[in-house]
Design a protein around this motif. Structure first.
Motif, PDB file in Angstrom:
ATOM      1  N   ALA A  18       1.147  -1.173  -0.023  1.00 36.12           N
ATOM      2  CA  ALA A  18      -0.236  -0.037   0.188  1.00 36.12           C
ATOM      3  C   ALA A  18       0.399   1.355   0.411  1.00 36.12           C
ATOM      4  CB  ALA A  18      -0.795   0.147   1.367  1.00 36.12           C
ATOM      5  N   ASN A  19       2.547   1.142   0.777  1.00 36.34           N
ATOM      6  CA  ASN A  19       2.501   2.535   0.474  1.00 36.34           C
ATOM      7  C   ASN A  19       3.552   3.270  -0.492  1.00 36.34           C
ATOM      8  OD1 ASN A  19       1.660   3.033   3.534  1.00 36.34           O
ATOM      9  ND2 ASN A  19       4.277   1.435   4.525  1.00 36.34           N
ATOM     10  N   PHE A  20       3.863   1.436  -1.210  1.00 37.45           N
ATOM     11  CA  PHE A  20       4.115   1.400  -2.882  1.00 37.45           C
ATOM     12  C   PHE A  20       3.037   2.206  -3.958  1.00 37.45           C
ATOM     13  CE2 PHE A  20       8.381  -0.940  -0.999  1.00 37.45           C
ATOM     14  CZ  PHE A  20       9.221  -0.158  -1.513  1.00 37.45           C
ATOM     15  N   SER A  21       2.492   1.666  -3.141  1.00 34.37           N
ATOM     16  CA  SER A  21       1.038   1.755  -4.178  1.00 34.37           C
ATOM     17  C   SER A  21       0.846   3.699  -3.865  1.00 34.37           C
ATOM     18  CB  SER A  21       0.222   1.286  -3.570  1.00 34.37           C
ATOM     19  OG  SER A  21      -1.217   1.825  -4.529  1.00 34.37           O
ATOM     20  N   LYS A  22       0.933   4.703  -2.970  1.00 33.77           N
ATOM     21  CA  LYS A  22       0.918   5.774  -2.699  1.00 33.77           C
ATOM     22  C   LYS A  22       2.383   6.183  -2.970  1.00 33.77           C
ATOM     23  CE  LYS A  22      -1.789   5.562   1.540  1.00 33.77           C
ATOM     24  NZ  LYS A  22      -1.517   5.109   3.465  1.00 33.77           N
ATOM     25  N   ILE A  23       3.127   5.229  -3.438  1.00 30.07           N
ATOM     26  CA  ILE A  23       4.056   6.535  -4.156  1.00 30.07           C
ATOM     27  C   ILE A  23       4.099   7.232  -5.925  1.00 30.07           C
ATOM     28  CG2 ILE A  23       6.880   6.396  -4.719  1.00 30.07           C
ATOM     29  CD1 ILE A  23       6.627   5.060  -1.712  1.00 30.07           C
ATOM     30  N   LEU A  24       3.075   5.732  -5.756  1.00 30.68           N
ATOM     31  CA  LEU A  24       3.379   5.974  -7.401  1.00 30.68           C
ATOM     32  C   LEU A  24       2.331   6.592  -7.119  1.00 30.68           C
ATOM     33  CD1 LEU A  24       3.557   1.724  -8.784  1.00 30.68           C
ATOM     34  CD2 LEU A  24       4.549   3.829  -9.179  1.00 30.68           C
ATOM     35  N   ASN A  25       0.676   6.421  -6.361  1.00 29.54           N
ATOM     36  CA  ASN A  25      -0.134   7.806  -7.275  1.00 29.54           C
ATOM     37  C   ASN A  25       0.020   9.282  -6.962  1.00 29.54           C
ATOM     38  OD1 ASN A  25      -1.972   5.767  -7.366  1.00 29.54           O
ATOM     39  ND2 ASN A  25      -2.844   5.316  -5.444  1.00 29.54           N
ATOM     40  N   ASN A  26       1.338   8.928  -6.821  1.00 27.89           N
ATOM     41  CA  ASN A  26       2.247  10.595  -6.347  1.00 27.89           C
ATOM     42  C   ASN A  26       2.704  11.589  -7.914  1.00 27.89           C
ATOM     43  OD1 ASN A  26       0.866  10.754  -3.942  1.00 27.89           O
ATOM     44  ND2 ASN A  26       3.745  10.065  -2.655  1.00 27.89           N
ATOM     45  N   PHE A  27       2.841  10.327  -8.122  1.00 29.13           N
ATOM     46  CA  PHE A  27       3.357  10.822  -9.527  1.00 29.13           C
ATOM     47  C   PHE A  27       2.840  11.599 -10.644  1.00 29.13           C
ATOM     48  CE2 PHE A  27       6.321   7.636  -9.069  1.00 29.13           C
ATOM     49  CZ  PHE A  27       7.578   8.270  -9.072  1.00 29.13           C
ATOM     50  N   PRO A  28       3.198  12.557 -11.769  1.00 34.94           N
ATOM     51  CA  PRO A  28       2.243  13.427 -12.556  1.00 34.94           C
ATOM     52  C   PRO A  28       1.496  12.177 -13.301  1.00 34.94           C
ATOM     53  CG  PRO A  28       4.239  13.838 -13.296  1.00 34.94           C
ATOM     54  CD  PRO A  28       4.246  12.485 -11.657  1.00 34.94           C
ATOM     55  N   ARG A  29       0.210  12.896 -13.505  1.00 31.63           N
ATOM     56  CA  ARG A  29      -0.733  12.416 -15.149  1.00 31.63           C
ATOM     57  C   ARG A  29      -1.352  13.172 -15.867  1.00 31.63           C
ATOM     58  NH1 ARG A  29      -2.783   6.873 -12.629  1.00 31.63           N
ATOM     59  NH2 ARG A  29      -1.960   6.270 -10.977  1.00 31.63           N
ATOM     60  N   GLY A  30      -1.656  12.785 -16.773  1.00 32.08           N
ATOM     61  CA  GLY A  30      -2.588  14.208 -17.888  1.00 32.08           C
ATOM     62  C   GLY A  30      -3.761  14.394 -17.421  1.00 32.08           C
ATOM     63  N   ALA A  31      -4.310  14.593 -18.625  1.00 32.97           N
ATOM     64  CA  ALA A  31      -5.273  15.000 -18.152  1.00 32.97           C
ATOM     65  C   ALA A  31      -6.410  14.058 -18.447  1.00 32.97           C
ATOM     66  CB  ALA A  31      -5.912  16.417 -19.292  1.00 32.97           C
ATOM     67  N   ASN A  32      -5.698  12.860 -19.178  1.00 35.42           N
ATOM     68  CA  ASN A  32      -6.517  11.839 -18.888  1.00 35.42           C
ATOM     69  C   ASN A  32      -6.062  10.454 -18.201  1.00 35.42           C
ATOM     70  OD1 ASN A  32      -4.221  10.797 -19.749  1.00 35.42           O
ATOM     71  ND2 ASN A  32      -4.887   9.883 -22.041  1.00 35.42           N
ATOM     72  N   GLY A  33      -5.939  11.608 -17.194  1.00 33.29           N
ATOM     73  CA  GLY A  33      -5.940   9.897 -16.370  1.00 33.29           C
ATOM     74  C   GLY A  33      -4.595   8.949 -16.423  1.00 33.29           C
ATOM     75  N   LEU A  34      -3.775   8.800 -17.286  1.00 41.74           N
ATOM     76  CA  LEU A  34      -2.409   8.265 -17.686  1.00 41.74           C
ATOM     77  C   LEU A  34      -0.732   8.792 -17.433  1.00 41.74           C
ATOM     78  CD1 LEU A  34      -3.736   6.686 -20.882  1.00 41.74           C
ATOM     79  CD2 LEU A  34      -3.561   5.613 -18.964  1.00 41.74           C
ATOM     80  N   ALA A  48      10.397   3.430  -8.958  1.00 45.02           N
ATOM     81  CA  ALA A  48       8.945   2.716  -7.852  1.00 45.02           C
ATOM     82  C   ALA A  48       8.133   1.423  -7.813  1.00 45.02           C
ATOM     83  CB  ALA A  48       8.178   4.386  -7.285  1.00 45.02           C
ATOM     84  N   LYS A  49       8.281   1.659 -10.013  1.00 43.97           N
ATOM     85  CA  LYS A  49       7.283   0.429 -10.273  1.00 43.97           C
ATOM     86  C   LYS A  49       7.718  -0.558 -10.041  1.00 43.97           C
ATOM     87  CE  LYS A  49       4.207  -0.618 -12.982  1.00 43.97           C
ATOM     88  NZ  LYS A  49       2.794  -1.169 -12.756  1.00 43.97           N
ATOM     89  N   SER A  50       8.908  -0.618  -9.969  1.00 42.86           N
ATOM     90  CA  SER A  50       9.712  -2.146  -9.724  1.00 42.86           C
ATOM     91  C   SER A  50       9.649  -2.489  -7.813  1.00 42.86           C
ATOM     92  CB  SER A  50      11.089  -2.152  -9.928  1.00 42.86           C
ATOM     93  OG  SER A  50      11.441  -3.090  -9.690  1.00 42.86           O
TER      94      SER A  50
END
Length: 84
Positions: A18-34, A48-50
């Protein structure tokens, strides 16, 4: 290993994932969510992904072992926690 130790290890693996998932979610995303390619190819994102993928695999293994080895105990624990 007994049930309590295995349950604690599975919970620890869940928390790490869950902690690593939160770290990944902090990276910027585009307008389409990707996540943009410029971010995906950065060393920070790759690391972080690895780390997340390794943590998630450890969580899956811990849960599988818990369910396989302590099915009755886990069922009783869930009933106790949920208040059935």
């Amino acid at each position: 290993m007994n049930f309590e130790q295995t349950l604690a290890e599975a919970e620890s693996a869940r928390n790490i994932s869950a902690n690593f998932s939160k770290i990944l979610n902090n990276f910027p995303r585009g307008a389409n969510g990707l996540t943009p390619d410029s971010v995906k190819f950065s060393e920070e994102f790759k690391f972080a992904k690895s780390a997340y993928e390794i943590a998630f695999q450890n969580e899956r293994r811990a849960n599988a072992f818990l369910v396989k080895s302590f099915k009755k105990e886990l069922s009783a624990h869930r009933k106790l926690v949920r208040g059935y």
